[in-house]
Design an enzyme around this catalytic site. Structure first.
Site, mmCIF file in Angstrom:
data_model
loop_
_atom_site.group_PDB
_atom_site.id
_atom_site.type_symbol
_atom_site.label_atom_id
_atom_site.label_comp_id
_atom_site.label_asym_id
_atom_site.label_seq_id
_atom_site.Cartn_x
_atom_site.Cartn_y
_atom_site.Cartn_z
ATOM 1 N N ARG A 56 50.823 16.613 78.593
ATOM 2 C CA ARG A 56 50.611 17.489 77.115
ATOM 3 C C ARG A 56 50.513 18.842 77.528
ATOM 4 O O ARG A 56 50.750 19.750 76.674
ATOM 5 C CB ARG A 56 49.370 16.905 76.352
ATOM 6 C CG ARG A 56 49.115 17.477 75.177
ATOM 7 C CD ARG A 56 48.445 16.796 74.249
ATOM 8 N NE ARG A 56 47.221 16.017 74.869
ATOM 9 C CZ ARG A 56 45.958 16.376 75.527
ATOM 10 N NH1 ARG A 56 45.858 17.941 75.284
ATOM 11 N NH2 ARG A 56 45.131 15.808 76.008
ATOM 12 N N TYR A 109 61.845 26.568 53.303
ATOM 13 C CA TYR A 109 61.887 25.231 53.438
ATOM 14 C C TYR A 109 60.799 24.540 52.959
ATOM 15 O O TYR A 109 59.725 24.894 53.117
ATOM 16 C CB TYR A 109 62.072 25.019 55.214
ATOM 17 C CG TYR A 109 62.010 23.380 55.333
ATOM 18 C CD1 TYR A 109 62.948 22.552 54.970
ATOM 19 C CD2 TYR A 109 60.884 22.954 56.139
ATOM 20 C CE1 TYR A 109 62.650 21.299 55.026
ATOM 21 C CE2 TYR A 109 60.659 21.559 56.352
ATOM 22 C CZ TYR A 109 61.647 20.854 55.897
ATOM 23 O OH TYR A 109 61.529 19.314 55.934
ATOM 24 N N ASP A 185 61.595 32.200 60.188
ATOM 25 C CA ASP A 185 62.440 30.950 60.592
ATOM 26 C C ASP A 185 63.675 31.183 60.728
ATOM 27 O O ASP A 185 64.623 31.586 59.824
ATOM 28 C CB ASP A 185 61.947 29.926 59.529
ATOM 29 C CG ASP A 185 62.419 28.715 59.749
ATOM 30 O OD1 ASP A 185 63.612 28.544 60.425
ATOM 31 O OD2 ASP A 185 61.947 27.586 59.135
ATOM 32 N N LYS A 210 68.273 21.252 64.147
ATOM 33 C CA LYS A 210 69.295 21.494 63.537
ATOM 34 C C LYS A 210 70.646 22.033 64.563
ATOM 35 O O LYS A 210 70.781 21.437 65.453
ATOM 36 C CB LYS A 210 69.226 22.632 62.282
ATOM 37 C CG LYS A 210 67.864 22.231 61.473
ATOM 38 C CD LYS A 210 68.017 21.118 60.642
ATOM 39 C CE LYS A 210 67.198 20.812 59.614
ATOM 40 N NZ LYS A 210 66.219 19.612 59.754
HETATM 41 C C1 LIG Z 1 64.569 26.142 57.517
HETATM 42 C C2 LIG Z 1 63.917 25.124 58.190
HETATM 43 N N1 LIG Z 1 62.569 25.156 58.894
HETATM 44 C C3 LIG Z 1 61.946 24.288 59.274
HETATM 45 C C4 LIG Z 1 62.295 22.947 59.035
HETATM 46 C C5 LIG Z 1 61.559 21.801 59.561
HETATM 47 O O1 LIG Z 1 62.172 21.063 60.650
HETATM 48 P P1 LIG Z 1 61.961 19.642 61.402
HETATM 49 O O2 LIG Z 1 62.775 19.077 60.160
HETATM 50 O O3 LIG Z 1 62.720 19.652 62.614
HETATM 51 O O4 LIG Z 1 60.610 19.204 61.315
HETATM 52 C C6 LIG Z 1 63.662 22.562 58.610
HETATM 53 C C7 LIG Z 1 63.776 21.345 58.256
HETATM 54 O O5 LIG Z 1 64.853 20.903 57.544
HETATM 55 C C8 LIG Z 1 64.254 23.723 58.043
HETATM 56 O O6 LIG Z 1 65.656 23.384 57.410
#
Ligand SMILES: Cc1ncc(COP(=O)(O)O)c(C=O)c1O
Length: 402
Positions: A56, A109, A185, A210
């Site tokens: 971990r 998001y 982000d 992604k």
């Molecule tokens: C812009 C953005 N940030 C964070 C996330 C969260 O990521 P995860 O689905 O890998 O937890 C997403 C998921 O769609 C996203 O589109």
């Protein structure tokens, strides 16, 4: 590792995605990092205490990806992998002190927004949501004359799914003046298209699920920073809260990263073609894509991005009664659902950033804010032939004509 930070800084990102994070160039070393499946490491008694300790705390399979991502984002310290993008969001939000003020885009998001809203409801922080494209409105919330200054500014640019573009330089400067930490982000852009650290951000976040891994077969997240104090706090949070990456996912993510430049190049080019064609289609009421000169975020995106990404959104036009044989007409949302059901190549599924083109009407998710129009269709353009993608869209849109 085989690529030093100095070497990485002198190479183009297209080369770094291929060359970074490889084992040392030594006789009989593999050219790819091995997958290490072990939950513990020798390190007690006569063998000494060791640096890794326990699975971990660290894993050798995380290191190459964390190093490669840091080199791509221009960070001075290795990145940190997490079990998912949202585990990374949770870790980043832990930097807000108890009762501190978090300023966040109202169209972040949905998962990030839900998490922040729940933390605020429990009294752990004060949440101020803002239209991130409206710089003056954000500045007013960062340091209000009659309120407490922000502890953290959360940026997402372009936002998911409204594709709002933030002025990252101006907002980070103002946030720092107010004493706030800035987290950006960067999932939609990838470091190949936008480098938030160079624009002033303190921490960069990715849903590695992604574009970075790129094949819709991995769920992972990452944070990157050049600030040693922030990194130590994030690493501590990851270790204690336990949102760590599985080694196999980390290994797959590095494998996917190798083709990032090719994938981004192709999908961005195709998105631009499709956006141009969709923008004049009679069934499309409006379109959001920062690459279109008519888009409100176009000039700002040009000033801080090396492209415009490969996600675009359309709002389907409602269909009048009788048009296309639709007795009583169709709402824009119903027209969207009908069009999506008629697609044969595009995949009707959530997520984005994979090799395959994905499409969905966002408001089918109950967590999506009501301010996202219910006829809004998000399209993640993949790497298929663009004419095949267009032909599929054209036939599905033509299906609305009866
Ligand atoms: C812009 C953005 N940030 C964070 C996330 C969260 O990521 P995860 O689905 O890998 O937890 C997403 C998921 O769609 C996203 O589109």
């Amino acid at each position: 590792m085989s690529l030093s930070d100095a070497q990485a800084a002198s190479l183009s990102a297209e080369t770094v995605v291929v060359a970074a994070g490889r084992p040392p160039r030594e006789r009989d070393q593999p050219v790819n990092p091995p997958l290490v499946l072990s939950s513990t490491y020798y390190g007690t008694g006569p063998l000494g205490d060791g640096d890794r300790g326990y699975g971990r705390y660290s894993n050798p399979t995380w290191d190459p990806f964390e190093e490669a991502l840091a080199q791509l984002e221009g960070a001075e310290l290795p990145g940190l992998l997490y079990a998912s993008g949202l585990a990374a969001v949770s870790s980043a939000l832990s930097l807000v002190p108890a009762g501190g003020v978090l300023v966040m885009p109202s169209h972040s998001y949905a998962g990030s927004l839900v998490m922040a809203t729940e933390l605020a409801a429990k009294g752990f922080l004060e949440l101020r949501t803002v239209d991130i494209a409206d710089t003056d409105a954000v500045l007013a919330q960062l340091a209000p004359a009659d309120g407490r200054p922000a502890s953290m500014l959360w940026l997402e640019s372009p936002t998911n799914p409204m594709l709002g573009v933030a002025d990252i330089r101006a907002l980070t400067t103002a946030a720092h003046a107010a004493g706030a930490v800035v987290v950006t982000d960067n999932t939609f852009s990838t470091p190949l298209v936008q480098q938030p650290l160079a624009l002033g951000s303190d921490v960069v976040l990715h849903s590695v699920t992604k574009y970075l891994s790129g094949h819709s077969d991995v769920v992972l997240g990452a944070l990157v920073t050049s600030d040693a104090g922030l990194r130590a706090a994030l690493l501590h949070q990851r270790t204690i809260h336990g949102g760590i990456a599985g080694p196999f996912e980390a290994w797959l993510a590095l494998r996917g990263l190798r083709t990032l430049a090719l994938r981004v190049e192709r999908s961005q080019a195709s998105a631009a073609v499709l956006a141009g064609r969709l923008s004049t289609h009679r069934r499309v009421g409006s379109i959001r894509f920062p690459g279109l000169p008519s888009d409100p975020g176009h000039e700002r995106a040009r000033s801080q991005m090396k492209g415009f990404g490969s996600v675009l959104c359309i709002e389907m036009a409602p269909i009048a009664s009788g048009d296309g044989g639709h007795e009583g007409g169709l709402s824009g949302a119903d027209a969207a659902d009908k069009m999506i059901r008629a697609l044969k190549l595009w995949l009707p599924a959530t997520s984005l950033g994979g090799v395959e083109s994905l499409i969905e009407r966002r408001r089918r998710h109950t967590a999506e804010p009501a301010s996202v129009p219910d006829n809004l269709v998000r399209m993640s353009v993949g790497i298929e032939n663009v004419e095949d993608l267009w032909a599929d869209l054209e036939q599905a849109l033509a299906g609305l004509d009866g």
